[in-house]
Scaffold this motif. Structure first.
Motif, PDB file in Angstrom:
ATOM      1  N   ILE A   1      45.834  38.674  33.635  1.00  0.00           N
ATOM      2  CA  ILE A   1      44.635  39.287  33.060  1.00  0.00           C
ATOM      3  C   ILE A   1      43.617  38.218  32.668  1.00  0.00           C
ATOM      4  N   GLN A   2      44.094  37.102  32.168  1.00  0.00           N
ATOM      5  CA  GLN A   2      43.178  36.014  31.822  1.00  0.00           C
ATOM      6  C   GLN A   2      42.408  35.532  33.058  1.00  0.00           C
ATOM      7  N   ILE A   3      43.097  35.438  34.183  1.00  0.00           N
ATOM      8  CA  ILE A   3      42.442  35.020  35.422  1.00  0.00           C
ATOM      9  C   ILE A   3      41.457  36.083  35.892  1.00  0.00           C
ATOM     10  N   LEU A   4      41.856  37.348  35.787  1.00  0.00           N
ATOM     11  CA  LEU A   4      40.960  38.436  36.188  1.00  0.00           C
ATOM     12  C   LEU A   4      39.669  38.409  35.363  1.00  0.00           C
ATOM     13  N   LEU A   5      39.796  38.199  34.074  1.00  0.00           N
ATOM     14  CA  LEU A   5      38.627  38.149  33.209  1.00  0.00           C
ATOM     15  C   LEU A   5      37.758  36.930  33.520  1.00  0.00           C
ATOM     16  N   HIS A   6      38.391  35.827  33.803  1.00  0.00           N
ATOM     17  CA  HIS A   6      37.645  34.590  34.073  1.00  0.00           C
ATOM     18  C   HIS A   6      36.862  34.689  35.386  1.00  0.00           C
ATOM     19  N   THR A   7      37.464  35.332  36.379  1.00  0.00           N
ATOM     20  CA  THR A   7      36.835  35.391  37.702  1.00  0.00           C
ATOM     21  C   THR A   7      35.965  36.624  37.887  1.00  0.00           C
ATOM     22  N   GLY A   8      36.122  37.622  37.016  1.00  0.00           N
ATOM     23  CA  GLY A   8      35.353  38.849  37.171  1.00  0.00           C
ATOM     24  C   GLY A   8      35.917  39.802  38.201  1.00  0.00           C
ATOM     25  N   GLU A   9      37.177  39.620  38.600  1.00  0.00           N
ATOM     26  CA  GLU A   9      37.821  40.501  39.580  1.00  0.00           C
ATOM     27  C   GLU A   9      37.909  41.921  39.009  1.00  0.00           C
ATOM     28  N   THR A  10      37.640  42.921  39.859  1.00  0.00           N
ATOM     29  CA  THR A  10      37.548  44.309  39.368  1.00  0.00           C
ATOM     30  C   THR A  10      38.737  45.197  39.742  1.00  0.00           C
TER      31      THR A  10
END
Length: 262
Positions: free
Chosen positions: A229-238
């Motif tokens: 989730i941290q990576i998703l938030l950092h990259t903006g992945e939806t």
């Protein structure tokens, strides 16, 4: 530091251990918060915290004290007065371990004996007397160290080895179940309070779908979900497709990664 989320069952186990003053033995798959519980209890009660991380080569005595004979031998090679005075007093070479530190305090503390099942099968039995009587003898100084206040001892096991019955009888046992989605939602929000609800729900749905795959060698744990989730938030992945982005965060073996690709 994010809030530690305790289930009602775990709260009850901690309470029982405190009332009976017996060690609390925790089992459960990796990522269920076994290790973090001890530091949470210490922090919430403002108590000193001592951690003993057990290895395959660990001996029970190491949690009590260690006699540094090598340093004493090295110091004896120097003829100056300060070095010789230090060498004469063997106490200068006694280092207390996690249990030893806790026993020597005048107040209550929390001790974590982490991954006790990594050590030799006799390791738990070698601690029975010290855990029962809350005291140990330092043979080099002829000193008996007795706990004035019994510390709260939390022991974790990943079930790599069966623990001896005599040891189990002296513990309060609790198995930490893997968090349900409702609890996991609380854990995610504790770490990422500003996460959008849609992203969190999609991530949780995908995460629990992955955990249902029977052929996985290692199911992703809470820590891997939080990293993901941290990576998703950092990259903006939806997460708008069935594809799992950054899958290497969740899958930890070649076989599991191939299951994902197929």
């Amino acid at each position: 530091m994010p809030e530690y989320i305790l289930s009602e069952e775990l709260k009850e186990a901690v309470q029982v251990a405190e009332i009976t003053m017996r060690p609390l033995l925790l089992k459960g798959e990796p990522g269920t918060g076994k290790t973090l519980l001890a530091s949470h209890v210490a922090e919430s009660k403002n108590l000193p915290f001592f951690r003993w991380h057990v290895k395959s080569t660990s001996l029970a005595k190491e949690g009590l004290y260690f006699y540094d004979a090598v340093s004493r031998l090295n110091d004896s090679r120097f003829p100056d007065q300060a070095s010789m005075e230090r060498v004469r007093n063997v106490k200068n070479y006694i280092q207390l371990g996690a249990l030893g530190e806790a026993y020597s305090l005048p107040n209550k503390s929390v001790v974590l004996i982490d991954e006790i099942d990594k050590a030799d099968i006799e390791f738990p039995n070698d601690l029975l007397l010290e855990l029962d009587k809350m005291e140990f003898f330092i043979s080099e100084t002829k000193e008996l160290v007795s706990a004035k206040v019994r510390p709260m001892i939390i022991i974790t096991s990943n079930n790599e080895k069966e623990l001896p019955d005599a040891f189990l009888r002296r513990c309060i046992f609790h198995y930490i179940e893997f968090p349900r989605k409702e609890t996991m939602r609380e854990i995610v929000l504790a770490h990422f309070p500003r996460i959008q609800t849609e992203l969190m729900e999609k991530a949780l749905a995908m995460f629990y779908t992955i955990r249902k795959i029977d052929s996985l060698r290692k199911k992703p744990s809470t820590s891997e979900l939080l990293d993901w989730i941290q990576i998703l938030l950092h990259t903006g992945e939806t997460l708008d497709s069935s594809k799992i982005p950054f899958a290497g965060t969740l899958f930890k073996s070649e076989e599991d990664y191939r299951v994902h690709l197929n």
